[in-house]
Scaffold this motif. Structure first.
Motif, PDB file in Angstrom:
ATOM      1  N   PHE A 126      -4.949   6.579   2.874  1.00 33.80           N
ATOM      2  CA  PHE A 126      -4.710   5.558   1.856  1.00 33.80           C
ATOM      3  C   PHE A 126      -4.740   6.164   0.463  1.00 33.80           C
ATOM      4  O   PHE A 126      -5.603   6.985   0.135  1.00 33.80           O
ATOM      5  CB  PHE A 126      -5.776   4.471   1.985  1.00 33.80           C
ATOM      6  CG  PHE A 126      -5.746   3.460   0.877  1.00 33.80           C
ATOM      7  CD1 PHE A 126      -6.668   3.519  -0.165  1.00 33.80           C
ATOM      8  CD2 PHE A 126      -4.798   2.457   0.863  1.00 33.80           C
ATOM      9  CE1 PHE A 126      -6.647   2.596  -1.173  1.00 33.80           C
ATOM     10  CE2 PHE A 126      -4.763   1.527  -0.144  1.00 33.80           C
ATOM     11  CZ  PHE A 126      -5.695   1.592  -1.179  1.00 33.80           C
TER      12      PHE A 126
ATOM     13  N   PHE B 113      -6.723   5.789   9.136  1.00 34.99           N
ATOM     14  CA  PHE B 113      -5.986   6.294  10.283  1.00 34.99           C
ATOM     15  C   PHE B 113      -6.623   7.543  10.872  1.00 34.99           C
ATOM     16  O   PHE B 113      -7.203   8.374  10.151  1.00 34.99           O
ATOM     17  CB  PHE B 113      -4.541   6.627   9.882  1.00 34.99           C
ATOM     18  CG  PHE B 113      -3.646   5.426   9.780  1.00 34.99           C
ATOM     19  CD1 PHE B 113      -3.637   4.659   8.626  1.00 34.99           C
ATOM     20  CD2 PHE B 113      -2.834   5.058  10.825  1.00 34.99           C
ATOM     21  CE1 PHE B 113      -2.817   3.538   8.521  1.00 34.99           C
ATOM     22  CE2 PHE B 113      -2.007   3.940  10.736  1.00 34.99           C
ATOM     23  CZ  PHE B 113      -2.000   3.184   9.586  1.00 34.99           C
TER      24      PHE B 113
ATOM     25  N   PHE C  12       5.802  -0.415   7.657  1.00 37.00           N
ATOM     26  CA  PHE C  12       5.972   0.822   6.904  1.00 37.00           C
ATOM     27  C   PHE C  12       7.446   1.111   6.617  1.00 37.00           C
ATOM     28  O   PHE C  12       8.332   0.766   7.403  1.00 37.00           O
ATOM     29  CB  PHE C  12       5.411   2.009   7.692  1.00 37.00           C
ATOM     30  CG  PHE C  12       3.918   2.118   7.674  1.00 37.00           C
ATOM     31  CD1 PHE C  12       3.137   1.398   8.561  1.00 37.00           C
ATOM     32  CD2 PHE C  12       3.289   2.968   6.774  1.00 37.00           C
ATOM     33  CE1 PHE C  12       1.754   1.506   8.558  1.00 37.00           C
ATOM     34  CE2 PHE C  12       1.908   3.094   6.765  1.00 37.00           C
ATOM     35  CZ  PHE C  12       1.141   2.364   7.652  1.00 37.00           C
ATOM     36  N   GLY C  13       7.664   1.814   5.507  1.00 36.12           N
ATOM     37  CA  GLY C  13       8.961   2.414   5.253  1.00 36.12           C
ATOM     38  C   GLY C  13       9.081   3.729   6.017  1.00 36.12           C
ATOM     39  O   GLY C  13       8.145   4.147   6.707  1.00 36.12           O
ATOM     40  N   GLN C  14      10.235   4.369   5.858  1.00 34.46           N
ATOM     41  CA  GLN C  14      10.508   5.580   6.632  1.00 34.46           C
ATOM     42  C   GLN C  14       9.837   6.816   6.053  1.00 34.46           C
ATOM     43  O   GLN C  14       9.783   7.853   6.713  1.00 34.46           O
ATOM     44  CB  GLN C  14      12.021   5.867   6.698  1.00 34.46           C
ATOM     45  CG  GLN C  14      12.863   4.687   7.123  1.00 34.46           C
ATOM     46  CD  GLN C  14      13.396   3.942   5.913  1.00 34.46           C
ATOM     47  OE1 GLN C  14      12.631   3.506   5.054  1.00 34.46           O
ATOM     48  NE2 GLN C  14      14.703   3.781   5.861  1.00 34.46           N
TER      49      GLN C  14
ATOM     50  N   LEU D  96       0.849  -1.187   0.000  1.00 37.44           N
ATOM     51  CA  LEU D  96       0.000   0.000   0.000  1.00 37.44           C
ATOM     52  C   LEU D  96       0.891   1.245   0.000  1.00 37.44           C
ATOM     53  O   LEU D  96       2.026   1.218   0.487  1.00 37.44           O
ATOM     54  CB  LEU D  96      -0.875   0.052   1.257  1.00 37.44           C
ATOM     55  CG  LEU D  96      -1.721  -1.159   1.609  1.00 37.44           C
ATOM     56  CD1 LEU D  96      -0.950  -2.145   2.472  1.00 37.44           C
ATOM     57  CD2 LEU D  96      -2.986  -0.718   2.352  1.00 37.44           C
TER      58      LEU D  96
ATOM     59  N   PRO E  33      -2.050   9.309   8.264  1.00 38.16           N
ATOM     60  CA  PRO E  33      -1.850   8.835   6.884  1.00 38.16           C
ATOM     61  C   PRO E  33      -3.184   8.532   6.214  1.00 38.16           C
ATOM     62  O   PRO E  33      -4.098   8.006   6.850  1.00 38.16           O
ATOM     63  CB  PRO E  33      -1.034   7.552   7.065  1.00 38.16           C
ATOM     64  CG  PRO E  33      -0.455   7.633   8.440  1.00 38.16           C
ATOM     65  CD  PRO E  33      -1.434   8.412   9.250  1.00 38.16           C
TER      66      PRO E  33
ATOM     67  N   PHE F 146       4.318   7.200   2.384  1.00 33.23           N
ATOM     68  CA  PHE F 146       4.799   5.989   3.033  1.00 33.23           C
ATOM     69  C   PHE F 146       4.405   4.776   2.210  1.00 33.23           C
ATOM     70  O   PHE F 146       3.256   4.637   1.780  1.00 33.23           O
ATOM     71  CB  PHE F 146       4.193   5.836   4.431  1.00 33.23           C
ATOM     72  CG  PHE F 146       4.699   6.834   5.430  1.00 33.23           C
ATOM     73  CD1 PHE F 146       3.946   7.956   5.731  1.00 33.23           C
ATOM     74  CD2 PHE F 146       5.912   6.642   6.056  1.00 33.23           C
ATOM     75  CE1 PHE F 146       4.411   8.890   6.651  1.00 33.23           C
ATOM     76  CE2 PHE F 146       6.384   7.563   6.982  1.00 33.23           C
ATOM     77  CZ  PHE F 146       5.630   8.686   7.276  1.00 33.23           C
TER      78      PHE F 146
ATOM     79  N   TYR G  15       0.565   5.234   1.359  1.00 35.40           N
ATOM     80  CA  TYR G  15      -0.193   6.196   2.141  1.00 35.40           C
ATOM     81  C   TYR G  15       0.451   7.569   1.946  1.00 35.40           C
ATOM     82  O   TYR G  15       1.665   7.699   1.775  1.00 35.40           O
ATOM     83  CB  TYR G  15      -0.167   5.838   3.635  1.00 35.40           C
ATOM     84  CG  TYR G  15      -1.165   4.787   4.041  1.00 35.40           C
ATOM     85  CD1 TYR G  15      -0.882   3.439   3.886  1.00 35.40           C
ATOM     86  CD2 TYR G  15      -2.388   5.135   4.584  1.00 35.40           C
ATOM     87  CE1 TYR G  15      -1.795   2.468   4.262  1.00 35.40           C
ATOM     88  CE2 TYR G  15      -3.316   4.173   4.975  1.00 35.40           C
ATOM     89  CZ  TYR G  15      -3.001   2.849   4.809  1.00 35.40           C
ATOM     90  OH  TYR G  15      -3.916   1.894   5.178  1.00 35.40           O
TER      91      TYR G  15
ATOM     92  N   GLN H 232      10.590   8.480  11.163  1.00 34.58           N
ATOM     93  CA  GLN H 232      10.346   7.064  10.863  1.00 34.58           C
ATOM     94  C   GLN H 232       8.921   6.855  10.379  1.00 34.58           C
ATOM     95  O   GLN H 232       8.062   7.720  10.537  1.00 34.58           O
ATOM     96  CB  GLN H 232      10.581   6.220  12.118  1.00 34.58           C
ATOM     97  CG  GLN H 232      11.969   6.339  12.695  1.00 34.58           C
ATOM     98  CD  GLN H 232      13.015   5.806  11.745  1.00 34.58           C
ATOM     99  OE1 GLN H 232      12.842   4.753  11.128  1.00 34.58           O
ATOM    100  NE2 GLN H 232      14.114   6.537  11.599  1.00 34.58           N
ATOM    101  N   GLY H 233       8.689   5.691   9.817  1.00 30.15           N
ATOM    102  CA  GLY H 233       7.329   5.328   9.489  1.00 30.15           C
ATOM    103  C   GLY H 233       6.622   4.756  10.704  1.00 30.15           C
ATOM    104  O   GLY H 233       7.256   4.414  11.706  1.00 30.15           O
ATOM    105  N   PRO H 234       5.301   4.639  10.649  1.00 27.15           N
ATOM    106  CA  PRO H 234       4.560   4.045  11.764  1.00 27.15           C
ATOM    107  C   PRO H 234       5.011   2.604  12.027  1.00 27.15           C
ATOM    108  O   PRO H 234       5.302   1.865  11.093  1.00 27.15           O
ATOM    109  CB  PRO H 234       3.109   4.087  11.281  1.00 27.15           C
ATOM    110  CG  PRO H 234       3.068   5.188  10.265  1.00 27.15           C
ATOM    111  CD  PRO H 234       4.395   5.131   9.577  1.00 27.15           C
TER     112      PRO H 234
ATOM    113  N   LYS I  26       0.697  11.488   3.710  1.00 27.38           N
ATOM    114  CA  LYS I  26       0.488  12.126   5.006  1.00 27.38           C
ATOM    115  C   LYS I  26       0.820  13.607   4.931  1.00 27.38           C
ATOM    116  O   LYS I  26       1.947  13.992   4.578  1.00 27.38           O
ATOM    117  CB  LYS I  26       1.350  11.443   6.074  1.00 27.38           C
ATOM    118  CG  LYS I  26       1.086  11.959   7.483  1.00 27.38           C
ATOM    119  CD  LYS I  26       1.939  11.248   8.500  1.00 27.38           C
ATOM    120  CE  LYS I  26       1.606  11.710   9.921  1.00 27.38           C
ATOM    121  NZ  LYS I  26       1.680  13.172  10.089  1.00 27.38           N
TER     122      LYS I  26
END
Lengths: 113, 114
Positions: free
Chosen positions: A46, B105, A103-105, A34, A44, A89, A36, B41-43, A38
């Motif tokens: 979708f 979210f 999740f990635g960073q 996925l 976040p 993300f 996201y 960072q990511g969640p 933000k």
């Protein structure tokens, strides 16, 4: 260990051009991915997803490509618009839909007028 | 409500204190998730509820963290003896069912431990 990696912390693109955001993963059990988006002080939201049985999914200006052999996916936004400026993300899960996402960073995308 | 609601938006607490963070999921959503996002960072996944029960709490960092969802709707994340390292944005998400392909979210609670 970081199972999902977004190696570009930031990306700047001119309005109207294509934005390409990249994501790599290491866990071969991941089968659902996925993206996201933000905005500051918001959760976040979708954007688009892809199952591992596909290699491309398109939704309007957004297209996600999945290369399973390379364990790589990318999000293409074309044409890029100023409202696309946000942190993006990439997330993955292993057979559980949107449960327990990894999740990635994140990559901060800035669209310049 | 229309979306996932989290309260408070911001919480500042002293080291060693107890805090509770609340999440109101989208009405009718049976699955609820807590994530923690540290700066840059990511969640990161903390815990997932299906109905009233915690289906997976493998992401909780230690026993100072606990979450409940007694009636299968609102959830509370509880942190005892807070530490400065607990400072982060705590995100809640919900989905219609466990196998749903999309989780929605909330805006998050920014916790700062001083």
């Amino acid at each position: 260990d970081q199972q999902v990696k977004q190696n570009s912390p930031s990306l700047s693109v001119q309005e109207g051009r294509i934005s390409i955001l990249n994501c790599d993963y290491t866990n071969s059990m991941f089968d659902y991915f996925l993206w996201y988006k933000k905005y500051p002080a918001e959760g976040p939201t979708f954007l688009i997803s892809i199952s591992s049985i596909k290699d491309k999914n398109e939704d309007g200006r957004f297209t996600v490509f999945l290369n399973k052999s390379a364990k790589h996916l990318s999000l293409h936004i074309v044409p890029s618009q100023p409202g696309d400026s946000a942190v993006y993300f990439c997330a993955a899960s292993d057979g559980q839909g949107a449960q327990k996402l990894v999740f990635g960073q994140g990559t901060r995308l800035t669209i310049n007028p | 409500g229309a979306g996932v609601s989290q309260t408070p938006s911001n919480k500042v607490t002293e080291k060693g204190k107890y805090v509770e963070l609340r999440c109101d999921p989208i009405s009718g959503h049976t699955a609820l998730y807590w994530y923690r996002q540290s700066l840059g960072q990511g969640p990161e996944f903390l815990i997932y509820f299906q109905g009233t029960g915690a289906a997976d709490d493998s992401g909780l960092p230690n026993d100072r963290f606990f979450a409940v969802r007694p009636e299968g709707s609102v959830s509370t994340l509880k942190i005892q003896r807070t530490e400065r390292g607990d400072s982060a944005v705590y995100l809640c998400a919900s989905s219609l069912s466990p196998g749903s392909t999309e989780a929605f979210f909330g805006q998050g609670t920014r916790l700062t431990v001083v």
